[in-house]
Design an enzyme around this catalytic site. Structure first.
Site, PDB file in Angstrom:
ATOM      1  N   GLU A  93     -17.118 -44.172  59.727  1.00  0.00           N
ATOM      2  CA  GLU A  93     -18.555 -43.744  59.089  1.00  0.00           C
ATOM      3  C   GLU A  93     -19.419 -43.506  60.286  1.00  0.00           C
ATOM      4  OE1 GLU A  93     -18.443 -47.203  55.666  1.00  0.00           O
ATOM      5  OE2 GLU A  93     -20.493 -46.800  56.479  1.00  0.00           O
ATOM      6  N   GLU A  98     -25.603 -54.281  59.631  1.00  0.00           N
ATOM      7  CA  GLU A  98     -24.129 -54.490  59.163  1.00  0.00           C
ATOM      8  C   GLU A  98     -23.764 -53.007  58.875  1.00  0.00           C
ATOM      9  OE1 GLU A  98     -21.197 -53.888  58.159  1.00  0.00           O
ATOM     10  OE2 GLU A  98     -21.430 -54.761  55.980  1.00  0.00           O
TER      11      GLU A  98
HETATM   12  N1  LIG Z   1     -19.888 -49.851  56.605  1.00  0.00           N
HETATM   13  C1  LIG Z   1     -21.039 -50.348  56.517  1.00  0.00           C
HETATM   14  N2  LIG Z   1     -21.452 -51.210  56.852  1.00  0.00           N
HETATM   15  N3  LIG Z   1     -21.719 -49.594  55.447  1.00  0.00           N
HETATM   16  C2  LIG Z   1     -23.020 -50.149  55.281  1.00  0.00           C
HETATM   17  C3  LIG Z   1     -23.786 -48.949  54.935  1.00  0.00           C
HETATM   18  C4  LIG Z   1     -25.297 -49.105  54.149  1.00  0.00           C
HETATM   19  O1  LIG Z   1     -26.277 -48.756  55.228  1.00  0.00           O
HETATM   20  C5  LIG Z   1     -26.926 -47.685  54.498  1.00  0.00           C
HETATM   21  N4  LIG Z   1     -26.933 -46.799  55.510  1.00  0.00           N
HETATM   22  C6  LIG Z   1     -26.120 -46.280  56.314  1.00  0.00           C
HETATM   23  N5  LIG Z   1     -26.785 -45.314  57.447  1.00  0.00           N
HETATM   24  C7  LIG Z   1     -27.852 -45.306  57.223  1.00  0.00           C
HETATM   25  C8  LIG Z   1     -29.061 -44.808  58.159  1.00  0.00           C
HETATM   26  N6  LIG Z   1     -28.675 -43.943  58.818  1.00  0.00           N
HETATM   27  N7  LIG Z   1     -30.055 -44.976  57.624  1.00  0.00           N
HETATM   28  C9  LIG Z   1     -30.524 -46.056  56.435  1.00  0.00           C
HETATM   29  N8  LIG Z   1     -29.574 -46.413  55.702  1.00  0.00           N
HETATM   30  C10 LIG Z   1     -28.088 -46.271  56.043  1.00  0.00           C
HETATM   31  C11 LIG Z   1     -25.989 -47.201  53.460  1.00  0.00           C
HETATM   32  O2  LIG Z   1     -26.792 -46.456  52.614  1.00  0.00           O
HETATM   33  C12 LIG Z   1     -25.575 -48.361  52.978  1.00  0.00           C
HETATM   34  O3  LIG Z   1     -26.397 -49.193  52.034  1.00  0.00           O
END
Ligand SMILES: N=C(N)NCC[C@H]1O[C@@H](n2cnc3c(N)ncnc32)[C@H](O)[C@@H]1O
Length: 422
Positions: A208, A199
């Site tokens: 983002e 997601e």
């Molecule tokens: N707009 C969204 N849906 N954001 C969800 C983001 C979720 O994914 C995690 N997240 C985002 N990018 C990454 C990544 N490259 N690697 C691991 N977790 C990630 C972040 O810490 C949060 O828990």
């Protein structure tokens, strides 16, 4: 009123590039076109700078300017890749419950992912799943609870991962779900995966730019023939009325307490209408035309390099006369079935679906325009990723309004760039 410094200009003149056209609304403001190179002599405020173009000096709105390539190069040297992703701040924010509570409280979003797992539960048997950016692990827990995959790798870069491990154990899923703390681009999985679920959607779909991490993980960990969930994403746009927002931020200055505060309206336009408005709730009646999907992303073929500039076109037919205050955008993602011919699941964040925490995004024009049934509004949208701040982008809209009234050949054109956020 110009200070002495503004008149002479200080020694450190910097060159900036105009992101789009600007027509000054007072004699001390410069008019310029997209691509003009402006010499900035003074920066009296964060919103207005004192600049020069072709020997003429005046105020320019800072949001319309981008440092020129050379200067950007220089800034580049001082901005490490790490800073460019603002990871400390970004993953720091996901280390607290606020955002996870917002996402989990969003029933439309969370139930859509549960529906995907339930409607594919048979096909998920013995499959290997990666949940990228799992947060509290809700999707991984759905997989373990509602289907029988052989492994689920729940990848989370923020400090929330420590708690996610506890939640996996607390719900008896530790045989199936393994939590790996780290950035998806950097961690090592024990094996390739059959399904990459994430997601990742941000405001206006891409803000983002977590989608970059999803594409890199796809290229590295998804098996040949593996499934991406979501499988596709679309950004939708519609020309709209925004009467209450306009009244609140602009009309307000016409006669507050019987006084004329209209000289503040240029500042109000600059302060409230320069950037997109997140979490806007558009009523179906605010739509002046049928909406149109302006960008469609195929998660199997989309490449990271494609994210730098994404362009879409639109042609709207005005169905009812009204005031064209701006454009509203939202997105829809689709989850294809693991079974050939199986039902696709849709998560739609638009005004005719269950509300989500994203709501919609509003782009206000500098000045509203009356439009009439039969008119058409056509043009382009350009999402240009920020070359320094990698989670940010600028959305540039070009539009022309073609009047249906035969006697007038007036075709009003407009363009505006909206930084999101740098
Ligand atoms: N707009 C969204 N849906 N954001 C969800 C983001 C979720 O994914 C995690 N997240 C985002 N990018 C990454 C990544 N490259 N690697 C691991 N977790 C990630 C972040 O810490 C949060 O828990």
């Amino acid at each position: 009123m110009q200070t002495e410094k503004e008149k002479e200009g200080d020694a450190s003149v910097e060159e900036y590039v105009a992101l789009s056209n600007f027509t000054g609304s007072s004699s001390d403001q410069l008019c310029f076109s997209s691509g003009d190179r402006l010499l900035v002599h003074a920066k009296p405020s964060s919103e207005w700078w004192w600049a020069e173009l072709h020997g003429v000096r005046g105020y320019v709105p800072t949001s319309y300017l981008r440092q020129d390539a050379a200067a950007e190069e220089e800034e580049d040297e001082h901005t490490s890749l790490e800073d460019q992703w603002q990871d400390e701040e970004y993953f720091g924010s996901y280390g607290t419950l606020r955002l996870h509570l917002e996402m989990l409280s969003d029933k439309s979003r969370t139930e859509a992912y549960r529906k995907v797992i339930v409607s594919n539960s048979a096909s998920l048997r013995s499959k290997v799943v990666m949940d990228l950016g799992c947060g509290t692990g809700i999707i991984s827990l759905f997989c373990a609870q509602l289907a029988q995959p052989s492994e689920v790798y729940a990848v989370e870069a923020s400090s929330m991962a420590e708690y996610t491990r506890q939640l996996v154990k607390q719900n008896g899923c530790e045989q199936v779900v393994t939590v790996l703390q780290g950035r998806a681009e950097e961690i090592e999985l024990p094996k390739q995966v059959d399904v990459l679920v994430s997601e990742w959607m941000g405001n206006c779909l891409l803000f983002e730019f977590m989608v970059e991490s999803v594409l890199l993980a796809r290229d590295r960990w998804l098996k040949e023939g593996g499934v991406m969930w979501p499988s596709s994403a679309a950004l939708t746009l519609v020309p709209c009325q925004a009467n209450s927002y306009y009244a609140e931020k602009m009309a307000f200055w016409e006669q507050p307490y019987g006084l004329d505060f209209t000289p503040l309206q240029p500042l109000a336009q600059q302060e409230f209408f320069t950037k997109p408005k997140f979490s806007h709730v558009i009523e179906p009646d605010d739509c002046l035309t049928a909406p149109c999907d302006v960008l469609c992303l195929d998660m199997y073929t989309l490449q990271v390099k494609d994210l730098e500039e994404i362009k879409g076109q639109f042609h709207f037919c005005v169905e009812k006369s009204g005031i064209f205050h701006g454009f509203t955008s939202w997105f829809t993602v689709h989850f294809e079935s693991l079974e050939t011919g199986g039902a696709t699941v849709e998560l739609n964040t638009g005004p005719n679906s269950q509300p989500t925490h994203w709501k919609q995004t509003l782009f206000m024009l500098d000045r509203p325009v009356s439009v009439y049934a039969g008119d058409s509004i056509s043009g382009t949208i350009l999402l240009r990723r920020n070359s320094i701040w990698r989670r940010h982008m600028t959305i540039t809209l070009h539009w022309s309004i073609n009047s249906s009234k035969k006697e007038t050949d007036n075709c009003q054109v407009g363009t505006k760039s909206f930084p999101m956020w740098r």
